[in-house]
Design a protein around this motif. Sequence first.
Motif, PDB file in Angstrom:
ATOM      1  N   THR A  60       0.814  -1.215   0.000  1.00 56.45           N
ATOM      2  CA  THR A  60       0.000   0.000   0.000  1.00 56.45           C
ATOM      3  C   THR A  60       0.849   1.267   0.000  1.00 56.45           C
ATOM      4  N   ARG A  61       2.155   1.093  -0.207  1.00 55.78           N
ATOM      5  CA  ARG A  61       3.112   2.196  -0.278  1.00 55.78           C
ATOM      6  C   ARG A  61       3.140   3.045   0.994  1.00 55.78           C
ATOM      7  N   GLN A  62       2.991   2.393   2.138  1.00 59.95           N
ATOM      8  CA  GLN A  62       3.056   3.085   3.421  1.00 59.95           C
ATOM      9  C   GLN A  62       4.340   2.743   4.176  1.00 59.95           C
ATOM     10  N   LEU A  63       5.200   1.947   3.574  1.00 60.17           N
ATOM     11  CA  LEU A  63       6.423   1.511   4.237  1.00 60.17           C
ATOM     12  C   LEU A  63       7.495   2.580   4.087  1.00 60.17           C
ATOM     13  N   ASP A  64       7.797   3.251   5.189  1.00 61.77           N
ATOM     14  CA  ASP A  64       8.807   4.310   5.173  1.00 61.77           C
ATOM     15  C   ASP A  64      10.210   3.759   5.366  1.00 61.77           C
ATOM     16  N   LYS A  65      10.343   2.750   6.195  1.00 59.68           N
ATOM     17  CA  LYS A  65      11.647   2.193   6.540  1.00 59.68           C
ATOM     18  C   LYS A  65      11.817   0.845   5.842  1.00 59.68           C
ATOM     19  N   SER A  66      12.235   0.887   4.611  1.00 62.04           N
ATOM     20  CA  SER A  66      12.315  -0.325   3.800  1.00 62.04           C
ATOM     21  C   SER A  66      13.344  -1.320   4.323  1.00 62.04           C
ATOM     22  N   HIS A  67      14.321  -0.866   5.099  1.00 62.85           N
ATOM     23  CA  HIS A  67      15.336  -1.765   5.636  1.00 62.85           C
ATOM     24  C   HIS A  67      14.744  -2.750   6.645  1.00 62.85           C
ATOM     25  N   LEU A  68      13.616  -2.409   7.253  1.00 57.76           N
ATOM     26  CA  LEU A  68      12.991  -3.301   8.231  1.00 57.76           C
ATOM     27  C   LEU A  68      12.517  -4.599   7.592  1.00 57.76           C
ATOM     28  N   PHE A  69      12.146  -4.530   6.324  1.00 59.92           N
ATOM     29  CA  PHE A  69      11.674  -5.715   5.618  1.00 59.92           C
ATOM     30  C   PHE A  69      12.776  -6.773   5.557  1.00 59.92           C
TER      31      PHE A  69
END
Length: 78
Positions: A40-49
């Motif tokens: 949903t393009r709400q992920l601000d901190k992509s490194h957490l994935f």
Amino acid sequence: MDSMTNSAYTDLLQLDDSALKEQVAAARKNLFELRFKRATRQLDKSHLFRQTRVKLARLLTIQRQRRQVKPSTSLSTD
């Protein structure tokens, strides 16, 4: 650089089976939430994935290693 240090990995090794199972469930839930946010393009901190995937893999590896060790200890030699 990976956020999970060697000491954090050894901390995971110290967990008992029930705590390890809870950690696996929590990591899977967190990964699901991160996937949803990414979709949903709400992920601000992509490194957490990536960090969550690596942590889950480590937890599952520890679980698998423990399952492989337990049956061999219950066998008796005649």
